[in-house]
Write an enzyme that holds these catalytic residues in place. Structure first.
Site, PDB file in Angstrom:
ATOM      1  CB  THR A 123      -1.017  -0.022   1.193  1.00  0.00           C
ATOM      2  OG1 THR A 123      -1.404   1.215   1.352  1.00  0.00           O
ATOM      3  CG2 THR A 123      -0.283  -0.556   2.530  1.00  0.00           C
ATOM      4  CG  ASP A 124      -1.276   4.952  -1.041  1.00  0.00           C
ATOM      5  OD1 ASP A 124      -1.754   4.305   0.034  1.00  0.00           O
ATOM      6  OD2 ASP A 124      -1.965   5.776  -1.637  1.00  0.00           O
ATOM      7  CD  GLU A 125      -3.406   3.374   4.261  1.00  0.00           C
ATOM      8  OE1 GLU A 125      -3.086   3.454   5.783  1.00  0.00           O
ATOM      9  OE2 GLU A 125      -4.176   3.108   3.950  1.00  0.00           O
ATOM     10  CE1 TYR A 147      -3.280  -2.972   5.924  1.00  0.00           C
ATOM     11  CE2 TYR A 147      -3.248  -0.487   5.330  1.00  0.00           C
ATOM     12  CZ  TYR A 147      -3.215  -1.848   5.005  1.00  0.00           C
ATOM     13  OH  TYR A 147      -3.361  -2.081   3.443  1.00  0.00           O
ATOM     14  CE  LYS A 151      -0.015  -5.006   2.925  1.00  0.00           C
ATOM     15  NZ  LYS A 151      -0.337  -6.105   2.510  1.00  0.00           N
TER      16      LYS A 151
HETATM   17  P1  NAD Z   1      -9.719  -7.307   2.371  1.00  0.00           P
HETATM   18  O1  NAD Z   1      -9.814  -7.047   4.017  1.00  0.00           O
HETATM   19  O2  NAD Z   1     -10.759  -7.164   1.477  1.00  0.00           O
HETATM   20  O3  NAD Z   1      -9.296  -9.078   2.297  1.00  0.00           O
HETATM   21  C1  NAD Z   1      -8.302  -9.538   2.767  1.00  0.00           C
HETATM   22  C2  NAD Z   1      -8.426 -10.918   2.947  1.00  0.00           C
HETATM   23  O4  NAD Z   1      -7.364 -11.731   3.574  1.00  0.00           O
HETATM   24  C3  NAD Z   1     -10.003 -11.561   3.272  1.00  0.00           C
HETATM   25  O5  NAD Z   1     -10.403 -12.566   2.237  1.00  0.00           O
HETATM   26  C4  NAD Z   1      -9.531 -12.252   4.524  1.00  0.00           C
HETATM   27  O6  NAD Z   1     -10.332 -13.437   4.925  1.00  0.00           O
HETATM   28  C5  NAD Z   1      -8.176 -12.606   4.139  1.00  0.00           C
HETATM   29  N1  NAD Z   1      -7.501 -12.995   5.516  1.00  0.00           N
HETATM   30  C6  NAD Z   1      -7.201 -12.302   6.350  1.00  0.00           C
HETATM   31  N2  NAD Z   1      -6.454 -13.110   7.418  1.00  0.00           N
HETATM   32  C7  NAD Z   1      -5.980 -14.235   6.604  1.00  0.00           C
HETATM   33  C8  NAD Z   1      -5.184 -15.152   7.319  1.00  0.00           C
HETATM   34  N3  NAD Z   1      -4.512 -15.173   8.306  1.00  0.00           N
HETATM   35  N4  NAD Z   1      -4.969 -15.955   6.388  1.00  0.00           N
HETATM   36  C9  NAD Z   1      -5.523 -16.199   5.205  1.00  0.00           C
HETATM   37  N5  NAD Z   1      -6.296 -15.266   4.538  1.00  0.00           N
HETATM   38  C10 NAD Z   1      -6.675 -14.284   5.663  1.00  0.00           C
HETATM   39  O7  NAD Z   1      -8.287  -6.719   1.978  1.00  0.00           O
HETATM   40  P2  NAD Z   1      -8.331  -6.096   0.331  1.00  0.00           P
HETATM   41  O8  NAD Z   1      -8.846  -4.577   0.540  1.00  0.00           O
HETATM   42  O9  NAD Z   1      -8.638  -6.952  -0.782  1.00  0.00           O
HETATM   43  O10 NAD Z   1      -6.770  -5.990   0.392  1.00  0.00           O
HETATM   44  C11 NAD Z   1      -5.959  -7.051  -0.115  1.00  0.00           C
HETATM   45  C12 NAD Z   1      -4.225  -6.546  -0.075  1.00  0.00           C
HETATM   46  O11 NAD Z   1      -4.167  -5.320  -0.613  1.00  0.00           O
HETATM   47  C13 NAD Z   1      -4.046  -6.325   1.460  1.00  0.00           C
HETATM   48  O12 NAD Z   1      -2.715  -6.909   1.470  1.00  0.00           O
HETATM   49  C14 NAD Z   1      -3.885  -4.759   1.640  1.00  0.00           C
HETATM   50  O13 NAD Z   1      -3.104  -4.344   2.631  1.00  0.00           O
HETATM   51  C15 NAD Z   1      -3.473  -4.527   0.268  1.00  0.00           C
HETATM   52  N6  NAD Z   1      -3.947  -3.159  -0.138  1.00  0.00           N
HETATM   53  C16 NAD Z   1      -5.418  -2.777   0.083  1.00  0.00           C
HETATM   54  C17 NAD Z   1      -5.664  -1.597  -0.657  1.00  0.00           C
HETATM   55  C18 NAD Z   1      -7.251  -1.040  -0.647  1.00  0.00           C
HETATM   56  O14 NAD Z   1      -7.615  -0.045  -1.003  1.00  0.00           O
HETATM   57  N7  NAD Z   1      -8.094  -2.028  -0.362  1.00  0.00           N
HETATM   58  C19 NAD Z   1      -4.714  -0.581  -0.848  1.00  0.00           C
HETATM   59  C20 NAD Z   1      -3.588  -1.006  -0.992  1.00  0.00           C
HETATM   60  C21 NAD Z   1      -3.050  -2.343  -0.675  1.00  0.00           C
END
Ligand code: NAD
Length: 339
Positions: A123-125, A147, A151
Site C-alpha cells: 500500500t501507499d500508506e 496497519y 505492511k
Molecule cells: P480485504 O480485507 O478485503 O481482504 C483480505 C482477505 O484476506 C480476506 O479475504 C480475509 O479473509 C483474508 N485473510 C485475512 N487474514 C488471513 C489469514 N491469516 N490467512 C488467510 N487469509 C486471511 O483486503 P483488500 O482490500 O482486498 O486488500 C488486499 C491486500 O491489498 C491487502 O494486503 C492490503 O493491505 C492491500 N491493499 C489494499 C488496498 C485497498 O484500498 N483496499 C490498497 C493498497 C493495498
C-alpha cells in the site's frame, strides 16, 4: 502457470482471481483464505465453478498448511492481510501476526518450493503522509498507524527473501482501491451502504484528508503486469488518476446516492489520520506499460449501482460491530472508516 492467491476471497483478491481465470496460460489457481470477517466465498462468484480453481480455507500463519498448499505452484500473489486501519488501532497484534508473520511463512515456503514469482500486494500508506510531492519506490518508509507499519514490515520481509535467498519477489504498492464487493468498512462502501438506507455518514475532522483513488480492476491489471514481467527485487507503485479529499469524495457519493449534506456529520479526527498520501507510478507505466483504464466518475457510479443492486448481500456495519468495547481506545474508533 499454477498460481496461489492468498486472501482470494477478499475484495481485491477476488477480483484478481477472476482476472487470472480469463488467461489461457493459467492452468490452476488456488485460493488460500481464512475467511475472516472480510473474506467471503461469494465474492468469487462463478469463478468457484471453474474447474481450474481450488479453494482452501485456512490461514497464512499455519505453516504446515502453507507448506502443503504451496506445492506445485509456480506463482504466488499475496493479498491476505488485516487490511483495515481502524481495526489495527485496536488489534495491532493481529495485524502483525497476519501481515508480518504470514508473509514470512509464505516466502519461506515459496523458496522451498522454488516458486518462479512471488508478488506481495502492499500500500501507499507505507510511505506515510506527504504534505507536498509524491513518493517514489526508493523513498524511505515512514508508516504512521499499526496497519501501515505492519505492511511496511511485510514489504521488507518479502524483499529480504529476494536479497537473502534470491526468491523472485516483487512488491506492489497501490493507492486506495474501490469497486464492487468491498467490505463496507472502507469509506466508499460504508458511505454508499448507509446513504442508500437513508442513514447518516460521518466525516473525520474537516474532511481534508487527501487520497488517490484507483479502481480495483486497474490495480489487478497492474499487479498482473508485475507478476508477468516485473523485475525480481523491485517495488512498483500503482496509482489512479484521481486525488480527492474525503469531503470532495463525500460530495460525489451524496450526489450518486441521491442524498444531501444533511446526511453528513463531522466528528473529531481519528488518531493519526494521515493528511495526504501521494505516489508517482511512472516506473510501472514506463517499464511494464501500465495505464489505468477506468474513468473515476464512471467507475464510482458503477460501484454505487453495484451496491444498489446488492443491498441485501451483506449487512452494512453497525458503528461498533467487529470492534469490541474493551478494545476501543477512543470514541473515534467506533466509526470504522478508512480513507
Ligand atoms: P480485504 O480485507 O478485503 O481482504 C483480505 C482477505 O484476506 C480476506 O479475504 C480475509 O479473509 C483474508 N485473510 C485475512 N487474514 C488471513 C489469514 N491469516 N490467512 C488467510 N487469509 C486471511 O483486503 P483488500 O482490500 O482486498 O486488500 C488486499 C491486500 O491489498 C491487502 O494486503 C492490503 O493491505 C492491500 N491493499 C489494499 C488496498 C485497498 O484500498 N483496499 C490498497 C493498497 C493495498
Amino acid at each position: 502457470m499454477n498460481v496461489l492467491v492468498t486472501g482470494g476471497a477478499g475484495f481485491i483478491g477476488s477480483h484478481y482471481v477472476k482476472e487470472l481465470l480469463r488467461a489461457d496460460d493459467v492452468a490452476r489457481v488456488t485460493v488460500l483464505d481464512a475467511l475472516t470477517y472480510a473474506g467471503h466465498r461469494e465474492n468469487l462468484g462463478e469463478a468457484l465453478l471453474d474447474p481450474r480453481l481450488t479453494f482452501v480455507e485456512g490461514s497464512v500463519v499455519d505453516a504446515a498448511l502453507v507448506e502443503q498448499v504451496m506445492a506445485g505452484h509456480t506463482h504466488v500473489v499475496h493479498f491476505a492481510a488485516e487490511s483495515h486501519v481502524d481495526r489495527s488501532l485496536v488489534r495491532g497484534a493481529l495485524s502483525v501476526q497476519t501481515n508480518v508473520l504470514g508473509t514470512q511463512i509464505l516466502v519461506d515456503a515459496a523458496y522451498r518450493h522454488q516458486v518462479q514469482r512471488f508478488v506481495h500486494a502492499s500500500t501507499d500508506e507505507v510511505y506515510g503522509p506527504l504534505t507536498t510531492g509524491a513518493a517514489t519506490e526508493d523513498d524511505p518508509l515512514r508508516p504512521t498507524v499499526p496497519y501501515a507499519a505492519s505492511k511496511a514490515a511485510s514489504d521488507l520481509i518479502a524483499l529480504s527473501a529476494y536479497r537473502t535467498y534470491g526468491l523472485p519477489v516483487c512488491v506492489t504498492r497501490s493507492s486506495n482501491n474501490f469497486g464492487p464487493a468491498q467490505y463496507p468498512e472502507k469509506i466508499i462502501p460504508l458511505f454508499v451502504t448507509r446513504l442508500l438506507r437513508g442513514e447518516p455518514v460521518t466525516v473525520h475532522g474537516r474532511g481534508e484528508h487527501m487520497r488517490n483513488w484507483l479502481h480495483v480492476s486497474d490495480n489487478c491489471a497492474g499487479i498482473d503486469l508485475v507478476r508477468r514481467g516485473g523485475t525480481p527485487g523491485e517495488v512498483y507503485n500503482i496509482g489512479g488518476g484521481t486525488d480527492l479529499t474525503s469531503r470532495e469524495l463525500s460530495g460525489e457519493l451524496l450526489r450518486l446516492c441521491g442524498a444531501d449534506w444533511d446526511s453528513v456529520r463531522y466528528i473529531p479526527d481519528r488518531r493519526a489520520n494521515d493528511i495526504r498520501y501521494a505516489m508517482k507510478w511512472d516506473k510501472i507505466a514506463n517499464q511494464l506499460g501500465y495505464e489505468p483504464q477506468r474513468d473515476f466518475h464512471e467507475a464510482l457510479s458503477d460501484t454505487v449501482e453495484w451496491y444498489r443492486r446488492n443491498r441485501d448481500r451483506r449487512a452494512p456495519l453497525t458503528p461498533t460491530s467487529g470492534i469490541t468495547r474493551q478494545h476501543a481506545i477512543s470514541d473515534t474508533t467506533q466509526e470504522p472508516q478508512h480513507v
